[in-house]
Design a protein around this motif. Sequence first.
Motif, PDB file in Angstrom:
ATOM      1  N   SER A  86     -16.616  74.455   1.976  1.00  0.00           N
ATOM      2  CA  SER A  86     -17.388  73.949   3.112  1.00  0.00           C
ATOM      3  C   SER A  86     -18.334  75.009   3.657  1.00  0.00           C
ATOM      4  CB  SER A  86     -16.437  73.485   4.219  1.00  0.00           C
ATOM      5  OG  SER A  86     -15.675  72.391   3.786  1.00  0.00           O
ATOM      6  N   SER A 157     -22.755  69.137   8.598  1.00  0.00           N
ATOM      7  CA  SER A 157     -22.200  70.190   7.744  1.00  0.00           C
ATOM      8  C   SER A 157     -21.374  71.188   8.555  1.00  0.00           C
ATOM      9  CB  SER A 157     -23.329  70.923   7.013  1.00  0.00           C
ATOM     10  OG  SER A 157     -23.999  70.056   6.128  1.00  0.00           O
ATOM     11  N   GLN A 160     -18.061  69.547   9.469  1.00  0.00           N
ATOM     12  CA  GLN A 160     -17.182  69.462   8.298  1.00  0.00           C
ATOM     13  C   GLN A 160     -16.567  70.822   7.975  1.00  0.00           C
ATOM     14  OE1 GLN A 160     -19.819  67.774   5.367  1.00  0.00           O
ATOM     15  NE2 GLN A 160     -19.364  65.663   5.961  1.00  0.00           N
ATOM     16  N   TYR A 161     -17.355  71.868   8.134  1.00  0.00           N
ATOM     17  CA  TYR A 161     -16.811  73.215   7.918  1.00  0.00           C
ATOM     18  C   TYR A 161     -15.714  73.523   8.933  1.00  0.00           C
ATOM     19  CZ  TYR A 161     -16.419  78.248   8.517  1.00  0.00           C
ATOM     20  OH  TYR A 161     -15.914  79.510   8.686  1.00  0.00           O
ATOM     21  N   GLN A 163     -13.895  71.461  10.518  1.00  0.00           N
ATOM     22  CA  GLN A 163     -12.720  70.619  10.239  1.00  0.00           C
ATOM     23  C   GLN A 163     -11.810  71.285   9.209  1.00  0.00           C
ATOM     24  OE1 GLN A 163     -13.773  66.468   9.300  1.00  0.00           O
ATOM     25  NE2 GLN A 163     -15.513  66.693  10.662  1.00  0.00           N
ATOM     26  N   THR A 164     -12.394  71.833   8.157  1.00  0.00           N
ATOM     27  CA  THR A 164     -11.581  72.509   7.138  1.00  0.00           C
ATOM     28  C   THR A 164     -10.916  73.750   7.720  1.00  0.00           C
ATOM     29  OG1 THR A 164     -13.485  73.794   6.317  1.00  0.00           O
ATOM     30  CG2 THR A 164     -13.056  71.676   5.273  1.00  0.00           C
ATOM     31  N   VAL A 299     -14.069  65.470  13.879  1.00  0.00           N
ATOM     32  CA  VAL A 299     -14.436  64.259  13.140  1.00  0.00           C
ATOM     33  C   VAL A 299     -15.276  63.350  14.026  1.00  0.00           C
ATOM     34  CG1 VAL A 299     -13.539  62.164  12.051  1.00  0.00           C
ATOM     35  CG2 VAL A 299     -12.441  64.360  11.599  1.00  0.00           C
ATOM     36  N   GLU A 302     -18.720  64.795  14.310  1.00  0.00           N
ATOM     37  CA  GLU A 302     -19.460  64.526  13.074  1.00  0.00           C
ATOM     38  C   GLU A 302     -20.012  63.105  13.065  1.00  0.00           C
ATOM     39  OE1 GLU A 302     -18.639  63.895   8.299  1.00  0.00           O
ATOM     40  OE2 GLU A 302     -17.081  64.780   9.553  1.00  0.00           O
TER      41      GLU A 302
END
Length: 470
Positions: A86, A157, A160-161, A163-164, A299, A302
Amino acid sequence: MKLIKNIFLTFILAVIAVSCVTKVAYTEPDLQLPEDFRFTATADTASVANLQWKDFFKDPALQGLIEKGIANNLDLQIALKQVASSQEKLLQAKYLQYPDVGFGVTGQISRPSKNSMNGQSLNLFIGKNHVEDYNAAFNLSWEADIWGKIKNQQEVSRMQYLQTYEATKAIQTQVVAAIAQGYYNLLMLDKQMDIAKSNLELSSNTLSITEKMWESGDTTSLGVQQATAQKQSTELLISQLEQNIAIQENALSILVGEAPNKVSRGIELSDTSLSQDLSAGLPAKMVSRRPDVRQQELVLLESNSLVGIAQANMYPSLKITANGGVNSFKFDNWFQIPASLFGSVLGGITQPIFQKRQLKTDLAVAKIQREKNVLAFRQSVLNAMGEVSDALVSNESLKVQEQKATEQVTTLKDGIKSAQMLYKGGLANYLEVITAQANSLQAELNLASVKRQRLSSIVDLYRALGGGWK
């Protein structure tokens, strides 16, 4: 030159428009959090979850296992790889606002039919039956981010990064808690093994006394059989405990990323202690500290950006393309400067009109997905609140259970002594002695289990509040 000026003017207007664009406003959901958790006496801003795991777990052997787990647990390693992936996508997203630039070199030879107009014209004008064309050029394409579509793509993006990253922290809290739970379960099994072995010695003595009394005619063979069965039952229990200890050691070894092996213990269950200052803190702080809840909020963020992208797709887009390089119909003067130079610039505004309702559908679906994620975020908060409250009530209840179980063990141990004295004096039968031993064994095993459950409830509270990733 006039064309270039017009395109430059369009470019300036696009930049001005971009500066006026804002992202889709994000409204934080109203979580309606209570002032404190259920089963807490007072609301305290401090929380046990603020402690680093090394300060929470003081047993050096357990600390060593947790260190191995954080370094070697394969689920955690997979999560870290996802973070790295990510991160690369996030880095690539930073370049979305820049133009696409390419370079190409082409060479073409065309030979028309001699009987065609082109073939006869070639012979007439250039004295050849074929045409050569050589081209080397840079190509540029750029879309102005007038409506914030690219900014929202970059925000997606970034979410999402993050989130990881939060997912990795969540996995670490689970790994730390699982290792601690497994370790305390192992200590309980060790304690139960000691209890069983001690009871086996007691059962052997009872059997020996019963056999002597049977030989002297003071009891029946049934008494010997019952005493033998009691001893055999304890031997069976020891075998089961040996099996459970080996299985638990294997599970702990796998958790720390190693092949199944023996696990060293630093202390006994009776010597184990965890922090008794179990302040839960405030629910609002738990929401921002628990990685899985924070991940669900990301989430939602996002999905908010995806609404912005779907909305921007419905508006006009400004694209500018340009190319330039050298071109010639002869190879030997292909790179002759400035004669072979060429260039072109094209700017255009495109407004989608009829897309079979696709764009409107995409926007509606994006908004619905955002609403779903609001509900999922609220559900994650409720689940977290429930886990904290469960751990709090379990810990308080298990305090009482441990005290009562300790008193029961003391009473039943005294009962064994009384039963043995009465049995030797002929005032009690063998059944009363065996029953007293069985009750005492079960009570001691239960006390060890209650102690382990209380330790587990404290670990559950630490994890439920968001502790373990520091």
